[in-house]
Design an enzyme around this catalytic site. Structure first.
Site, PDB file in Angstrom:
ATOM      1  N   HIS A 158       0.851  -1.187   0.000  1.00 16.99           N
ATOM      2  CA  HIS A 158       0.000   0.000   0.000  1.00 16.99           C
ATOM      3  C   HIS A 158       0.886   1.236   0.000  1.00 16.99           C
ATOM      4  CE1 HIS A 158      -3.225   2.794   1.077  1.00 16.99           C
ATOM      5  NE2 HIS A 158      -4.025   1.864   0.600  1.00 16.99           N
TER       6      HIS A 158
ATOM      7  N   GLU B 206      -7.810  -5.353  -0.364  1.00 21.75           N
ATOM      8  CA  GLU B 206      -8.334  -6.124  -1.489  1.00 21.75           C
ATOM      9  C   GLU B 206      -8.319  -7.630  -1.256  1.00 21.75           C
ATOM     10  OE1 GLU B 206      -9.894  -4.230  -3.139  1.00 21.75           O
ATOM     11  OE2 GLU B 206      -8.828  -2.999  -4.577  1.00 21.75           O
TER      12      GLU B 206
HETATM   13  N1  ACO Z   1       4.023  -7.602  -4.846  1.00 26.78           N
HETATM   14  C1  ACO Z   1       5.348  -7.597  -5.162  1.00 26.78           C
HETATM   15  N2  ACO Z   1       6.127  -6.506  -5.060  1.00 26.78           N
HETATM   16  C2  ACO Z   1       5.548  -5.377  -4.630  1.00 26.78           C
HETATM   17  C3  ACO Z   1       4.189  -5.317  -4.263  1.00 26.78           C
HETATM   18  C4  ACO Z   1       3.430  -6.490  -4.385  1.00 26.78           C
HETATM   19  N3  ACO Z   1       2.118  -6.508  -4.069  1.00 26.78           N
HETATM   20  N4  ACO Z   1       3.895  -4.060  -3.862  1.00 26.78           N
HETATM   21  C5  ACO Z   1       5.017  -3.345  -3.981  1.00 26.78           C
HETATM   22  N5  ACO Z   1       6.029  -4.150  -4.434  1.00 26.78           N
HETATM   23  C6  ACO Z   1       7.389  -3.765  -4.694  1.00 26.78           C
HETATM   24  C7  ACO Z   1       7.464  -2.934  -5.965  1.00 26.78           C
HETATM   25  O1  ACO Z   1       7.694  -3.748  -7.096  1.00 26.78           O
HETATM   26  C8  ACO Z   1       8.617  -2.008  -5.694  1.00 26.78           C
HETATM   27  O2  ACO Z   1       9.820  -2.644  -5.977  1.00 26.78           O
HETATM   28  P1  ACO Z   1      11.015  -1.810  -6.682  1.00 26.78           P
HETATM   29  O3  ACO Z   1      11.385  -0.758  -5.681  1.00 26.78           O
HETATM   30  O4  ACO Z   1      12.056  -2.837  -6.909  1.00 26.78           O
HETATM   31  O5  ACO Z   1      10.440  -1.223  -7.927  1.00 26.78           O
HETATM   32  C9  ACO Z   1       8.534  -1.800  -4.168  1.00 26.78           C
HETATM   33  O6  ACO Z   1       7.818  -2.916  -3.636  1.00 26.78           O
HETATM   34  C10 ACO Z   1       7.792  -0.543  -3.809  1.00 26.78           C
HETATM   35  O7  ACO Z   1       6.708  -0.464  -4.672  1.00 26.78           O
HETATM   36  P2  ACO Z   1       5.937   0.859  -4.969  1.00 26.78           P
HETATM   37  O8  ACO Z   1       5.296   0.735  -6.299  1.00 26.78           O
HETATM   38  O9  ACO Z   1       6.772   2.057  -4.688  1.00 26.78           O
HETATM   39  O10 ACO Z   1       4.840   0.808  -3.892  1.00 26.78           O
HETATM   40  P3  ACO Z   1       3.670   1.762  -3.870  1.00 26.78           P
HETATM   41  O11 ACO Z   1       3.546   2.118  -2.469  1.00 26.78           O
HETATM   42  O12 ACO Z   1       3.700   2.848  -4.840  1.00 26.78           O
HETATM   43  O13 ACO Z   1       2.516   0.787  -4.405  1.00 26.78           O
HETATM   44  C11 ACO Z   1       0.676  -0.548  -4.589  1.00 26.78           C
HETATM   45  C12 ACO Z   1       1.405   0.481  -3.744  1.00 26.78           C
HETATM   46  C13 ACO Z   1       0.387   0.022  -5.984  1.00 26.78           C
HETATM   47  C14 ACO Z   1      -0.646  -0.865  -3.920  1.00 26.78           C
HETATM   48  C15 ACO Z   1       1.550  -1.818  -4.723  1.00 26.78           C
HETATM   49  O14 ACO Z   1       1.862  -2.310  -3.439  1.00 26.78           O
HETATM   50  C16 ACO Z   1       0.900  -2.881  -5.571  1.00 26.78           C
HETATM   51  O15 ACO Z   1       1.038  -2.857  -6.786  1.00 26.78           O
HETATM   52  N6  ACO Z   1       0.172  -3.865  -4.934  1.00 26.78           N
HETATM   53  C17 ACO Z   1      -0.511  -4.890  -5.683  1.00 26.78           C
HETATM   54  C18 ACO Z   1      -1.827  -4.348  -6.239  1.00 26.78           C
HETATM   55  C19 ACO Z   1      -2.872  -4.105  -5.161  1.00 26.78           C
HETATM   56  O16 ACO Z   1      -3.004  -4.890  -4.218  1.00 26.78           O
HETATM   57  N7  ACO Z   1      -3.619  -3.008  -5.346  1.00 26.78           N
HETATM   58  C20 ACO Z   1      -4.657  -2.603  -4.396  1.00 26.78           C
HETATM   59  C21 ACO Z   1      -4.173  -1.535  -3.479  1.00 26.78           C
HETATM   60  S1  ACO Z   1      -5.343  -1.101  -2.227  1.00 26.78           S
HETATM   61  C22 ACO Z   1      -6.387   0.008  -2.996  1.00 26.78           C
HETATM   62  O17 ACO Z   1      -6.003   0.783  -3.813  1.00 26.78           O
HETATM   63  C23 ACO Z   1      -7.795  -0.024  -2.656  1.00 26.78           C
END
Ligand code: ACO
Length: 355
Positions: free
Chosen positions: A243, A298
């Site tokens: 998140h 989610e």
């Molecule tokens: N699985 C694997 N790796 C992940 C995940 C995940 N679920 N979430 C983050 N990471 C990794 C990213 O790849 C990134 O790696 P990097 O630095 O090597 O590129 C690192 O962790 C940080 O990721 P960010 O994109 O900076 O995290 P951010 O806080 O922007 O993203 C997000 C949040 C979009 C929710 C992300 O965690 C994600 O894509 N999760 C999966 C999709 C999801 O569950 N979406 C629903 C969110 S809740 C809502 O909106 C209601």
């Protein structure tokens, strides 16, 4: 300095909700999520969110009745077009149906927009399954009527808990989109359509559908750790984890897990999902040791909506049934108190982009 993703940039003051990412707490208009989810109906929380934003807002009981009337009005305004809309994917069809409603700013406009995803989604699903839509029953509570319009029996309390749990959540991407549009003084329908556009993506509201696919694939393979490690190794994001704001467990995950646990026949699926969750958290901790990647809303949304009887392709539309309450409150707050939202960009050369 470019604030890519607008992290930590404050662009609005709101009385509506506060997300404390460090403590893992969500406050909705002065009430913690625990005080609301499973205790207050969606209509009561709608009343809480909309207070002060519509001069003629009635008391919660009258608002409940008005929302029932609005459901009937949405059905009457869209029924003739539903068979044609149902040829599109359910989320796109629901959004197209919502676009048929007026772009005003009154309480009645807001109620029809709040009712739109709840009326259109079950009707479209029934048409897509070869059946006929069931018109709304204005006398029922909102969640109970959605379950009935879906043709299901039971699960209304769980759906009500879900709608309350997701009704508002600070300045998330879809709420920000709704506020940007409201800041131009466009009508409420335009704000809701902006919110619907942003919610659709898998990084925001589009995650729970793929979670069912993930759980089913893991069940078929029989080895959660191997499936999850392979997905992360292949560069995939595990849906339902991570998140932007929470650096601890998303409090909404536990509210929804508790609601799922109360549903009959959910015990086996819940135990399986908990085992997958434990493995996923271990895999993510090993994959990104410096980053707290915890369960988000989610993951248990997927379980709850599956148990209520929604197909996975409709999960994001059901999310919109709850979040539309927050979009409309934010749109009114922005239009009444805010300023045109107009950030800046920096002009760069093609070479700089490539570098
Ligand atoms: N699985 C694997 N790796 C992940 C995940 C995940 N679920 N979430 C983050 N990471 C990794 C990213 O790849 C990134 O790696 P990097 O630095 O090597 O590129 C690192 O962790 C940080 O990721 P960010 O994109 O900076 O995290 P951010 O806080 O922007 O993203 C997000 C949040 C979009 C929710 C992300 O965690 C994600 O894509 N999760 C999966 C999709 C999801 O569950 N979406 C629903 C969110 S809740 C809502 O909106 C209601």
């Amino acid at each position: 300095m470019i604030h890519n993703g607008l992290d930590d940039i404050i662009v609005a003051a709101t009385v509506l909700s506060d997300v404390d990412g460090a403590a893992g707490q969500l406050v909705i208009r002065g009430h913690s999520l625990d005080e609301l989810a499973g205790r207050q109906s969606f209509e009561q929380v709608l009343h809480l969110l909309w207070q002060g934003f519509f001069p003629d807002l009635p008391d919660p009981a009258a608002l409940t009745a008005r929302l029932g009337t609005a459901r009937a009005e949405v059905y009457a305004a869209t029924a003739a077009l539903l068979p044609q809309l149902a040829r599109r994917p359910v989320y796109d069809a629901m959004r197209a149906g919502a676009a048929l409603l007026g772009d005003g700013t009154t309480l009645d406009d807001a109620l029809r927009l709040a009712a739109a995803p709840a009326v259109l989604t079950p009707a479209l699903l029934r048409l897509q399954a070869g059946g006929t839509p069931l018109p709304p029953d204005p006398a029922l509570g909102h969640a109970a009527d959605v379950v009935r319009m879906l043709g299901r029996d039971g699960g209304a309390a769980a759906l009500d808990t879900y709608l309350v749990t997701v009704c508002d959540h600070g300045l998330n991407a879809s709420t920000f989109a709704a506020r940007v549009v409201a800041s131009t003084q466009a009508g409420l329908m335009s704000s809701v359509l902006a919110g619907l556009g942003a919610l659709k993506g898998p990084l925001h509201g589009g995650a729970p559908g793929p979670i069912i696919t993930m759980l089913d694939e893991i069940a078929a393979e029989g080895d959660a750790r191997r499936w999850l490690e392979r997905a992360v190794h292949d560069g995939e994001r595990l849906m339902g984890f991570g998140h932007r704001i929470y650096r601890t467990r998303d409090p909404r995950a536990d509210a929804l897990k508790a609601a799922v646990a109360k549903l009959p026949k959910s015990a086996g699926r819940l135990a399986f999902a908990e085992a997958v969750e434990r493995e996923a958290l271990a895999v993510l901790a090993a994959h990104k040791p410096g980053r707290v990647l915890q369960t988000n809303v989610e993951f248990y949304t997927a379980l709850l909506l599956e148990a209520v009887g929604f197909p996975a392709e409709a999960f994001t539309a059901v999310f919109a049934m709850g979040r539309v309450a927050g979009w409309l409150a934010h749109a009114r707050e922005q239009a009444l108190t805010g300023r045109l939202i107009r950030p800046q960009s920096v002009y760069v050369s093609e070479e700089q982009v490539a570098a």
